[in-house]
Design a protein around this motif. Structure first.
Motif, mmCIF file in Angstrom:
data_model
loop_
_atom_site.group_PDB
_atom_site.id
_atom_site.type_symbol
_atom_site.label_atom_id
_atom_site.label_comp_id
_atom_site.label_asym_id
_atom_site.label_seq_id
_atom_site.Cartn_x
_atom_site.Cartn_y
_atom_site.Cartn_z
ATOM 1 N N ARG A 234 0.819 -1.205 0.000
ATOM 2 C CA ARG A 234 0.000 0.000 0.000
ATOM 3 C C ARG A 234 0.858 1.263 0.000
ATOM 4 O O ARG A 234 0.570 2.210 -0.743
ATOM 5 C CB ARG A 234 -0.934 0.030 1.210
ATOM 6 N N ASP A 235 1.909 1.285 0.816
ATOM 7 C CA ASP A 235 2.784 2.459 0.861
ATOM 8 C C ASP A 235 3.399 2.733 -0.510
ATOM 9 O O ASP A 235 3.498 3.884 -0.939
ATOM 10 C CB ASP A 235 3.888 2.259 1.900
ATOM 11 N N LEU A 238 0.604 4.043 -2.843
ATOM 12 C CA LEU A 238 0.238 5.414 -2.513
ATOM 13 C C LEU A 238 1.272 6.410 -3.031
ATOM 14 O O LEU A 238 0.919 7.495 -3.507
ATOM 15 C CB LEU A 238 0.084 5.571 -0.992
ATOM 16 N N TYR A 280 -6.496 6.838 -4.638
ATOM 17 C CA TYR A 280 -5.624 7.130 -3.488
ATOM 18 C C TYR A 280 -6.418 6.976 -2.184
ATOM 19 O O TYR A 280 -5.943 6.348 -1.225
ATOM 20 C CB TYR A 280 -5.064 8.544 -3.600
ATOM 21 N N GLN A 281 -7.616 7.519 -2.150
ATOM 22 C CA GLN A 281 -8.444 7.421 -0.946
ATOM 23 C C GLN A 281 -8.841 5.981 -0.661
ATOM 24 O O GLN A 281 -8.891 5.557 0.502
ATOM 25 C CB GLN A 281 -9.683 8.302 -1.098
ATOM 26 N N GLN A 284 -5.848 4.380 0.845
ATOM 27 C CA GLN A 284 -5.549 4.955 2.163
ATOM 28 C C GLN A 284 -6.518 4.456 3.231
ATOM 29 O O GLN A 284 -6.134 4.241 4.388
ATOM 30 C CB GLN A 284 -5.603 6.476 2.072
#
Length: 317
Positions: A234-235, A238, A280-281, A284
């Motif tokens: 995920r990092d 993102l 992105y959301q 996140q």
């Protein structure tokens, strides 16, 4: 089929010593016999249902499907053929407990010193150690399989119906292993009998703590490994989306400054900005620990049984 030797053993004990042995001892033996009757099915269920289903689902979670299939073949063989070490360890442990508790068992009427029934008890201990060792190897298989899978890149999907990016595959694999292993709690009353004779009282608590700890590890260790892998994924994603957004935003601003800008093209560029922002959301806000309410309830239920037997042994018997 797997419970036949155990059932014959229980029938022999009841026939020959039923009038002498206390109800508590018979109940503990019967509890162990119940597990032995179920153990064959549980081992089959893990080998034929839990393990194949997990690897089948894992092909959609990990990017290298060929590697996943290789690991499936490897750990199918591992569980089926390479459980000798756990079996030897469990047999050695149970036999040591038997000989250490033998005077106590004789004094409570389970058998007489040197009688044939003593060797029947000893044979049942060997059988119990074998089945326990095979069952424990399921925990080892799960941990080792997930540890190797974490080296493969994930395909985390924020829109997966499970709300966990597809990671529920790991959660269900781990909790099914945990539940299968936790049925061994039925052996605890028998274990308490073995250690109650000449062992210190705290040993009962150590056994329960060790068993409960193993139940927790069988779930928490595999899920934590994949959780860390998913966080890294995920990092990374993102960061990629941040770069995409900055580039798309700069492109849209530059295009809007051109007087002859085409309205349709400008709209497309703004839609691209919205798409990147939304993705992105989604990433996140994604929960990455494979822990749903039903999984939590199953984990709690698997921990209650050993604690229940500890309370019964400490305050009732």
């Amino acid at each position: 089929m797997y419970g036949t030797p155990a059932n014959l053993f229980l029938a022999t004990v009841v026939l020959l010593r039923g009038a002498v042995i206390s109800t508590n001892f018979l109940a503990a033996i019967a509890s162990g016999i119940i597990w032995l009757n179920a153990s064959g099915y549980l081992i089959w269920y893990y080998d034929e249902r839990v393990l194949p289903r997990f690897f089948s689902q894992a092909t959609s979670l990990f990017t290298d499907t060929d590697r996943v299939k290789q690991l499936q073949a490897k750990y199918d063989a591992f569980f089926s053929e390479y459980h000798l070490i756990p079996v030897v360890v469990w047999i050695a442990l149970l036999v040591a407990l038997f000989f250490g508790s033998e005077p106590y068992l004789v004094s409570n009427g389970l058998f007489e010193a040197g009688s044939p029934l003593r060797y029947l008890y000893l044979g049942s201990v060997f059988y119990l150690g074998y089945m326990s060792g095979v069952g424990f190897s399921g925990v080892v298989t799960t941990i080792l399989a997930v540890r190797e899978l974490q080296d493969i890149d994930l395909k985390v999907d924020p829109l997966d119906p499970d709300g966990l990016g597809g990671l529920s595959t790991i959660g269900y694999f781990s909790i099914r292993t945990t539940l299968t292993f936790s049925t061994g709690s039925l052996l605890l009353p028998l274990a308490f009998i073995f250690v109650r004779g000449n062992a210190p009282p705290w040993l009962v608590f150590v056994i329960v703590a060790g068993f409960t700890g193993t139940i927790l590890v069988s779930f928490l260790y595999p899920t934590r490994l994949i959780n860390k892998k998913a966080q890294q994924h995920r990092d990374s994603r993102l960061e990629e989306l941040r770069k995409e957004y900055r580039e798309a935003k700069a492109d849209a601003l530059n295009y809007s400054e051109i007087r002859s800008a085409d309205e349709n093209t400008e709209l497309i560029k703004r839609m691209e900005l919205d798409r990147v922002r939304q993705e992105y959301q989604d990433y996140q806000n994604l929960r990455l620990y494979p822990f749903q309410i039903n999984i939590l309830l199953k984990l709690v239920s698997s921990l209650i049984l050993p604690i229940f037997f500890l309370v019964i042994d400490s305050y009732v018997l």
